[in-house]
Design an enzyme around this catalytic site. Structure first.
Site, mmCIF file in Angstrom:
data_model
loop_
_atom_site.group_PDB
_atom_site.id
_atom_site.type_symbol
_atom_site.label_atom_id
_atom_site.label_comp_id
_atom_site.label_asym_id
_atom_site.label_seq_id
_atom_site.Cartn_x
_atom_site.Cartn_y
_atom_site.Cartn_z
ATOM 1 N N SER A 279 8.074 -6.732 -20.905
ATOM 2 C CA SER A 279 7.708 -6.092 -19.742
ATOM 3 C C SER A 279 6.327 -5.525 -19.578
ATOM 4 O O SER A 279 5.746 -5.199 -18.365
ATOM 5 C CB SER A 279 8.738 -4.712 -19.171
ATOM 6 O OG SER A 279 8.492 -3.874 -20.205
ATOM 7 N N ASN B 3 12.968 5.921 -24.009
ATOM 8 C CA ASN B 3 13.939 6.376 -22.909
ATOM 9 C C ASN B 3 13.473 7.564 -21.924
ATOM 10 O O ASN B 3 13.374 7.450 -20.761
ATOM 11 C CB ASN B 3 15.301 6.372 -23.359
ATOM 12 C CG ASN B 3 16.148 5.267 -23.870
ATOM 13 O OD1 ASN B 3 15.258 3.862 -23.849
ATOM 14 N ND2 ASN B 3 17.216 5.214 -24.367
ATOM 15 N N THR C 204 12.850 2.301 28.692
ATOM 16 C CA THR C 204 14.166 2.069 27.976
ATOM 17 C C THR C 204 14.853 0.851 28.094
ATOM 18 O O THR C 204 14.457 0.103 29.094
ATOM 19 C CB THR C 204 15.416 3.290 28.494
ATOM 20 O OG1 THR C 204 15.470 2.684 29.815
ATOM 21 C CG2 THR C 204 14.668 4.535 28.568
ATOM 22 N N HIS C 205 15.529 0.336 27.150
ATOM 23 C CA HIS C 205 15.885 -1.194 27.090
ATOM 24 C C HIS C 205 14.722 -2.172 27.348
ATOM 25 O O HIS C 205 14.827 -3.204 27.810
ATOM 26 C CB HIS C 205 16.959 -1.522 28.189
ATOM 27 C CG HIS C 205 17.994 -0.469 28.079
ATOM 28 N ND1 HIS C 205 19.159 -0.542 27.481
ATOM 29 C CD2 HIS C 205 18.063 0.940 28.987
ATOM 30 C CE1 HIS C 205 19.926 0.555 27.769
ATOM 31 N NE2 HIS C 205 19.236 1.441 28.660
ATOM 32 N N SER D 143 -6.691 -18.781 16.083
ATOM 33 C CA SER D 143 -6.006 -20.000 15.728
ATOM 34 C C SER D 143 -6.700 -21.152 15.457
ATOM 35 O O SER D 143 -7.755 -21.419 16.175
ATOM 36 C CB SER D 143 -4.939 -20.274 17.169
ATOM 37 O OG SER D 143 -4.735 -21.589 16.988
ATOM 38 N N LYS E 106 -7.065 -18.129 21.656
ATOM 39 C CA LYS E 106 -5.909 -17.287 20.862
ATOM 40 C C LYS E 106 -6.621 -16.048 20.136
ATOM 41 O O LYS E 106 -7.698 -16.516 19.336
ATOM 42 C CB LYS E 106 -4.985 -18.113 19.836
ATOM 43 C CG LYS E 106 -4.020 -18.836 20.474
ATOM 44 C CD LYS E 106 -2.902 -18.032 21.638
ATOM 45 C CE LYS E 106 -2.035 -17.322 20.591
ATOM 46 N NZ LYS E 106 -1.182 -17.946 19.830
ATOM 47 N N ASN F 77 -4.898 -13.323 17.825
ATOM 48 C CA ASN F 77 -3.685 -13.002 17.300
ATOM 49 C C ASN F 77 -3.495 -11.605 16.540
ATOM 50 O O ASN F 77 -4.258 -11.201 15.743
ATOM 51 C CB ASN F 77 -3.304 -14.033 16.213
ATOM 52 C CG ASN F 77 -2.829 -15.360 17.035
ATOM 53 O OD1 ASN F 77 -2.422 -15.282 18.145
ATOM 54 N ND2 ASN F 77 -3.054 -16.506 16.214
ATOM 55 N N GLU G 23 1.613 -7.541 12.985
ATOM 56 C CA GLU G 23 2.667 -8.584 12.494
ATOM 57 C C GLU G 23 2.924 -8.587 11.066
ATOM 58 O O GLU G 23 4.045 -8.637 10.548
ATOM 59 C CB GLU G 23 2.291 -9.989 12.908
ATOM 60 C CG GLU G 23 2.329 -10.390 14.422
ATOM 61 C CD GLU G 23 2.148 -11.470 15.045
ATOM 62 O OE1 GLU G 23 2.585 -12.325 15.749
ATOM 63 O OE2 GLU G 23 0.756 -12.155 14.238
ATOM 64 N N TYR H 298 20.982 5.642 -20.813
ATOM 65 C CA TYR H 298 19.976 4.670 -20.373
ATOM 66 C C TYR H 298 20.364 3.169 -20.671
ATOM 67 O O TYR H 298 21.195 2.767 -21.668
ATOM 68 C CB TYR H 298 18.754 4.880 -21.428
ATOM 69 C CG TYR H 298 17.668 3.534 -21.206
ATOM 70 C CD1 TYR H 298 16.859 3.454 -20.099
ATOM 71 C CD2 TYR H 298 17.616 2.459 -21.966
ATOM 72 C CE1 TYR H 298 16.003 2.627 -19.833
ATOM 73 C CE2 TYR H 298 16.875 1.336 -21.659
ATOM 74 C CZ TYR H 298 15.937 1.462 -20.817
ATOM 75 O OH TYR H 298 14.938 0.537 -20.454
ATOM 76 N N GLN I 169 14.664 -1.373 -16.691
ATOM 77 C CA GLN I 169 13.171 -1.975 -16.866
ATOM 78 C C GLN I 169 12.921 -2.633 -15.459
ATOM 79 O O GLN I 169 11.868 -2.741 -15.127
ATOM 80 C CB GLN I 169 13.150 -2.890 -18.164
ATOM 81 C CG GLN I 169 11.991 -3.596 -18.236
ATOM 82 C CD GLN I 169 11.886 -3.936 -19.669
ATOM 83 O OE1 GLN I 169 11.926 -3.545 -20.556
ATOM 84 N NE2 GLN I 169 11.847 -5.624 -19.598
ATOM 85 N N LYS J 195 10.551 -1.273 -12.111
ATOM 86 C CA LYS J 195 9.435 -0.997 -12.060
ATOM 87 C C LYS J 195 8.647 -1.671 -10.843
ATOM 88 O O LYS J 195 7.947 -1.441 -10.009
ATOM 89 C CB LYS J 195 8.598 -1.335 -13.205
ATOM 90 C CG LYS J 195 9.241 -0.789 -14.302
ATOM 91 C CD LYS J 195 8.264 0.254 -15.370
ATOM 92 C CE LYS J 195 9.144 0.845 -16.239
ATOM 93 N NZ LYS J 195 10.737 0.402 -16.341
#
Ligand code: ARG
Length: 462
Positions: free
Chosen positions: A25, A112, A157-158, A279, A285, A287, A292, A319, A324, A327
């Protein structure tokens, strides 16, 4: 047959090459080296304190560990995957540096309790960094809320226009979401800041250790109360990733709003050029890549939370090597959340707000219909009847493509004769927001008061 390994004594055969690379690791857990060395130094000082090591042995080991830290800091450390992990790499190097005495470092300890300690120390710092970055973003949000306290926009709302609100009020909703994230992180930190060392492999140790002493050296508030639990527990990591997953969910929701608002179809805000890309094919464009990507990265952190829960759910005490695998999700959660918070502060600071367009949008969609109903209630009409009357007024508007404020007094009075000339005060979005003056309301003065209170909370939060 197991040259270089720190556990070779029992083995008659070398580790299979594929197994060695499968179990190693160090490629990722070397990130813990600073905390591993910090923990080892405290452990060695404690061993000398209780007389298991002599002061001279302690000093030799501490100096060796400090030398290793300097080597790693300078990029001069030769990490060896055949030595498995960060712990054994550092211990083996210590023995190279200081000789026989280095072999005493691992007295009264196991990897451990060592790895659990490292991860807790790492997360404690990580949480502090996150909370700083969070506060920075919250400060940026409050500053914008103050300057946009009078800016009127449609509330939704909605995703349909509902009632006018102030832009400052909307920004302070973001602030509240993030304030809860800050509280969650602070709360997680309390459970992170507990010392596992002394638990050794699982059962504790027969040496006369002083765990409170080690805890004090490392700044832990307490020692873990059960050795079996201490080496196997990863609740603190799950809680940490959970708090970050909620935080990222909030940033993702904010991002969704920025993406919508910056679309020319809304035109509510413009993101700074420095926070957008173009773009390769469509020259017009601009963006909103940053929000995003934040929205996209929230998916990673949610995935890490599920990974950790699944990692733990079938593990017997104590343990297991499964751990391991904790991480990478933890590291990536911290990296991802931290960079998203940092980039977001700049995004908010550099945002241009299109006040005229917001005001215009607030005047569309019959956003003050509720205000007209409330107006009628003040004239003695029961709310249900008022709702019905306003519905009729909206129909008149819809038939001719006009908002309520654009209807003539005569047209409104045809819906209900109790309507008088003062109705136009409530039909204006500015009148609508001003009327909502109570704690938590959208009136400009309330937003200013809420922003001042938010600043006090930021200053107090220790
Ligand atoms: N690299 C291991 C981990 O991250 C360290 C603990 C290994 N302990 C053991 N008994 N094999 O969990």
């Amino acid at each position: 047959m197991t040259k270089g390994k720190l556990w070779g004594g029992r083995f008659g055969e070398a580790t299979d090459a594929l197994v060695a690379s499968f179990t190693a690791s160090v490629d990722f857990d070397r990130r813990l080296y600073h905390y591993d060395i910090l923990g080892s130094i405290a452990h060695v000082r404690m061993l000398a304190h209780v007389g298991v090591l002599t002061p001279a042995e302690r000093d030799q080991i501490v100096q060796g560990l400090e030398r290793i830290e300097a080597e790693i800091d300078a990029g001069r450390f030769d990490w060896k995957s055949e030595l498995e992990d960060v712990h054994t790499n550092i211990e083996a190097r210590l023995i190279e540096h200081v000789g026989e005495v280095g072999k005493k470092l691992h007295t009264a300890r196991s990897r451990n309790d060592q790895v659990a300690t490292d991860l807790r120390l790492y997360l404690r710092d990580g949480i502090d960094a996150l909370r700083d970055a969070l506060k920075h973003l919250q400060t940026a949000i409050v500053a914008r809320a103050e300057s946009e306290a009078d800016t009127i926009m449609p509330g939704f709302t909605h995703l349909q226009i509902a009632q006018p609100v102030t832009f400052g009020h909307h920004l302070l909703a973001w602030f509240e979401m993030l304030a809860r994230d800050g509280e969650r992180l602070r709360d997680v930190r309390r459970r992170v800041n507990v010392l596992p060392l002394g638990s050794a492999a699982l059962a504790g140790t027969s040496y006369p250790i002083d765990r409170a002493y080690t805890a004090k050296l490392l700044g832990f508030d307490d020692v873990a109360r059960n050795s079996l639990d201490a080496v196997s527990d990863r609740d603190f990591a799950i809680e940490f990733v959970g708090a970050c997953a909620v935080l990222m969910m909030h940033l993702s929701r904010m991002s969704e709003e920025l993406v919508l608002w910056s679309s020319p179809l809304f035109g509510f805000v413009e993101l700074a050029d420095a926070y957008c890309t173009g773009s390769s094919i469509m020259p017009q464009k601009k963006n909103p890549d940053v929000p995003e990507l934040v929205r996209g990265k929230s998916a990673r952190v949610q995935g890490h939370l599920v990974a950790l829960l699944t990692l733990m759910k079938a593990q017997p005490l104590a343990y297991n090597r499964d751990n391991q695998e904790d991480k990478l999700p933890v590291f990536d959660t911290l990296d991802t959340t931290l960079i998203c918070l940092r980039v977001y502060a700049g995004l908010v600071e550099t945002l241009s707000v299109r006040r005229e367009r917001l005001a215009q949008a607030a005047g569309e969609g019959y956003a003050t219909a509720t205000d007209l109903a409330d107006y009628l209630v003040r004239k003695g009409v029961p709310f249900r009847d008022a709702h019905e009357i306003v519905g009729r007024a909206v129909r008149v508007g819809l038939a001719s493509g006009r908002d309520l404020a654009q209807l003539a007094l005569g047209e409104l009075q045809a819906c209900d004769k109790r309507i008088a000339a003062d109705v136009y005060d409530v039909l204006a979005p500015s009148g609508s927001v001003k009327a909502r003056r109570h704690v938590g309301g959208t009136a400009p003065d309330e937003v200013r008061a809420a922003a001042a209170q938010a600043r006090r909370r930021l200053a107090q939060d220790g």
